[in-house]
Design an enzyme around this catalytic site. Sequence first.
Site, PDB file in Angstrom:
ATOM      1  N   ASP A 157       3.425  14.022  13.970  1.00 53.48           N
ATOM      2  CA  ASP A 157       3.565  13.887  12.513  1.00 53.48           C
ATOM      3  C   ASP A 157       2.190  14.003  11.849  1.00 53.48           C
ATOM      4  O   ASP A 157       1.800  13.161  11.048  1.00 53.48           O
ATOM      5  CB  ASP A 157       4.228  12.555  12.148  1.00 53.48           C
ATOM      6  N   GLY A 201       6.685   4.093   4.550  1.00 50.46           N
ATOM      7  CA  GLY A 201       6.920   5.261   5.395  1.00 50.46           C
ATOM      8  C   GLY A 201       8.254   5.199   6.077  1.00 50.46           C
ATOM      9  O   GLY A 201       9.127   4.396   5.726  1.00 50.46           O
ATOM     10  N   GLY A 202       8.431   6.059   7.093  1.00 53.06           N
ATOM     11  CA  GLY A 202       9.717   6.142   7.773  1.00 53.06           C
ATOM     12  C   GLY A 202      10.039   4.936   8.619  1.00 53.06           C
ATOM     13  O   GLY A 202      11.172   4.718   8.996  1.00 53.06           O
ATOM     14  N   PHE A 203       9.040   4.099   8.946  1.00 53.02           N
ATOM     15  CA  PHE A 203       9.282   2.987   9.856  1.00 53.02           C
ATOM     16  C   PHE A 203       9.130   1.632   9.195  1.00 53.02           C
ATOM     17  O   PHE A 203       9.316   0.613   9.838  1.00 53.02           O
ATOM     18  CB  PHE A 203       8.315   3.065  11.050  1.00 53.02           C
ATOM     19  N   GLY A 204       8.759   1.586   7.930  1.00 51.15           N
ATOM     20  CA  GLY A 204       8.586   0.314   7.264  1.00 51.15           C
ATOM     21  C   GLY A 204       7.548   0.399   6.162  1.00 51.15           C
ATOM     22  O   GLY A 204       7.037   1.469   5.841  1.00 51.15           O
ATOM     23  N   SER A 205       7.246  -0.754   5.576  1.00 54.11           N
ATOM     24  CA  SER A 205       6.303  -0.838   4.465  1.00 54.11           C
ATOM     25  C   SER A 205       4.962  -1.375   4.946  1.00 54.11           C
ATOM     26  O   SER A 205       4.897  -2.171   5.885  1.00 54.11           O
ATOM     27  CB  SER A 205       6.865  -1.745   3.364  1.00 54.11           C
ATOM     28  N   VAL A 206       3.894  -0.945   4.265  1.00 52.53           N
ATOM     29  CA  VAL A 206       2.540  -1.357   4.620  1.00 52.53           C
ATOM     30  C   VAL A 206       1.957  -2.195   3.485  1.00 52.53           C
ATOM     31  O   VAL A 206       2.037  -1.806   2.312  1.00 52.53           O
ATOM     32  CB  VAL A 206       1.632  -0.140   4.881  1.00 52.53           C
ATOM     33  N   LEU A 265       0.823  -1.207   0.000  1.00 51.25           N
ATOM     34  CA  LEU A 265       0.000   0.000   0.000  1.00 51.25           C
ATOM     35  C   LEU A 265       0.856   1.255   0.000  1.00 51.25           C
ATOM     36  O   LEU A 265       0.476   2.281  -0.563  1.00 51.25           O
ATOM     37  CB  LEU A 265      -0.919   0.016   1.230  1.00 51.25           C
ATOM     38  N   GLY A 266       1.998   1.184   0.649  1.00 53.86           N
ATOM     39  CA  GLY A 266       2.861   2.351   0.736  1.00 53.86           C
ATOM     40  C   GLY A 266       4.073   2.063   1.587  1.00 53.86           C
ATOM     41  O   GLY A 266       4.252   0.963   2.106  1.00 53.86           O
TER      42      GLY A 266
END
Length: 655
Positions: free
Chosen positions: A468, A347-352, A344-345
């Site tokens: 954030d 981010g700064g902490f990992g993938s979804v 899905l996307g």
Amino acid sequence: MARATTATSCCTHHLLPLLLVALVAATTTTTTNHAAAAAFNITNLCPFTVWPAAVPVGGGMRLDPGTSWALDVPAGTAPGRVWARTGCSFDARGGNGTCLTGDCGGALSCASYGEPPQTLAEFSLDQPNGQDLFDISLVDGFNVPMDFLPELNQGGTPPPPCSKGPRCPANVTAQCPGELRAHGGCNSACRVFKQDKYCCTGNGSITCEPTTYSLPFVRMCPDAYSYSRSDASSPVFTCPSGTNYHIIFCPPLDLTSSIPAPIAAPDSNKQGKVIAGIVISVIGSTSVFTIVTAYIIIRRRTRRHQHHEVHEEQEFEEISFQGMPKRFTFQQLQEATDRFRDKLGEGGFGSVFVGRIGDERIAVKRLDRSGQGMREFLAEVQTIGNIHHINLVRLIGFCAEKSQWLLVYEHMPRGSLDRWIYHQQGVVFPSAPPPPLDWETRYRIITHVAKGLSYLHEECMKRIAHLDVKPQNILLDNNFNAKLSDFGLCKLIDRDKSQVITRMRGTPGYLAPEWLTSHITEKADVYSFGIVVMEIISGRRNVDSSRSEESVHLITLLQEKVKSDQLVDLIDKHSSDMQAHGQEVIQMMKLAMWCLQIDCKRRPQMSEVVRVLEGTISVETNIVHDFVAITPVNFGVNEIVASAPPLASDISGPR
């Protein structure tokens, strides 16, 4: 293998000499007698799996560390290329998937070229002069170190008159300029900037020279192409047709480091035997010592790693799971997401990834660990799992198995708010893009976000600063009801503390001025909320470099428009409904300006914002119309009550 011809297609086969030779070969009617196929031995010495691809022959396959792929390449293949794909995930049948670098449309067996960044081995076999032409190219960027070498003959040398092969054993990514960095590699300047001087196109083709951005490539891999120009100095290598080749991913820096140098034979056979005996003894003793030392080091590291894993598991068993969300196994989440197939996307902490458990669709965030221990991670999960509000994305469960840490959230079908308020710039829809959101929908979204923040700030046992707040972290359901997501940046603030001292985090463009001092309260979220409100009602990004210089920064523009009584100019011009509700929209702008006060003490509590939106109180009229801070003055943090940062067992910083 011609160089790029446009600034937007700089990453194609670029070796002009090789392409010209191939063209001559295609038009000539002379039959040669030296045509011979070549055997390519492709070896992976990386400590991770790669998926090499070969076009137009061979397709692609999986190559685990220490394994090889034998590939027969027909005579006359020109042009051809081989590259390594990394970070791949394919379905059970191996037919479809995605790769972090080098992806060729999701296919395991590639029929088309890969997506940069990627290190390329390029070749044209069996040319009219009886030669093979080959090189390593970094024009498409870099993802893994590579050697492209002719196979040695029995004497340990390339077959005459074969030249040496190109080497690029250095990790260019480690020295990649910040502007060129990409997940899994280093992009070319041409691909990032799309300018003639970087792509050697247009006027730049006349005076094309290496640039500042190509210096790491030139310095670390001098044998390889590092920019798009082809000329007499281009590093093209040749061997007689029929030569076999060895392509190595992650080769050793020094090929001769483990090979003893040859010893010249002395005149006396007896003396030679003595010297040979001494040399063999020394080499044998050194080899035994090296092997024993390596074994001891590996054993110690293995024991330390096993001890760490056992310690984490013991920690895990000691922790009470009362009040925790559901725990999933890694295998369960692998199956739920079809082996993490649909992303899905990121981010700064990992993938979804999207998945399904029973009849419920879920979103699974696969976290990147950064020094946190098991106890701290589970404490965060417990805290987040106990936060329940209709305007906060619900945490369903988690997974914590050794190095695998995952969070399972409810799935929000309409995705993030940024897809709906920027007029779908850069977003491809299967049909016509949806119409702009009407005023009623935008008002509802703003209200929902305000209620979610109010709950975090004022209705939990400890005040929680999100830190954030931005459209990408506001998710929408089918009815455009909004929920705040991504609590990985959260910070808990004790009720008896006025500020928490923390390091800068969040997203540029949404940060409150007091971040310059690093003394943060939940009022930082109020400032970010004001920016999001302005983006929603103006239909544009806060920072938009595609606009004229005076309009790049939305909040600076707001500051100018309110002083000249021209706020109506900021209403979304793409929506007639927004224009029709102009006075209501301007009242919403005044609420946003209340939130955007530089002095954080002058900003409202989020509960006050909710009451304004519900019509029970009015917006503060005594507003200072300066919203952009230049120096750390008047941020409302002059009388700092210094406090120790919250413990990691509350909610720690970014993972």
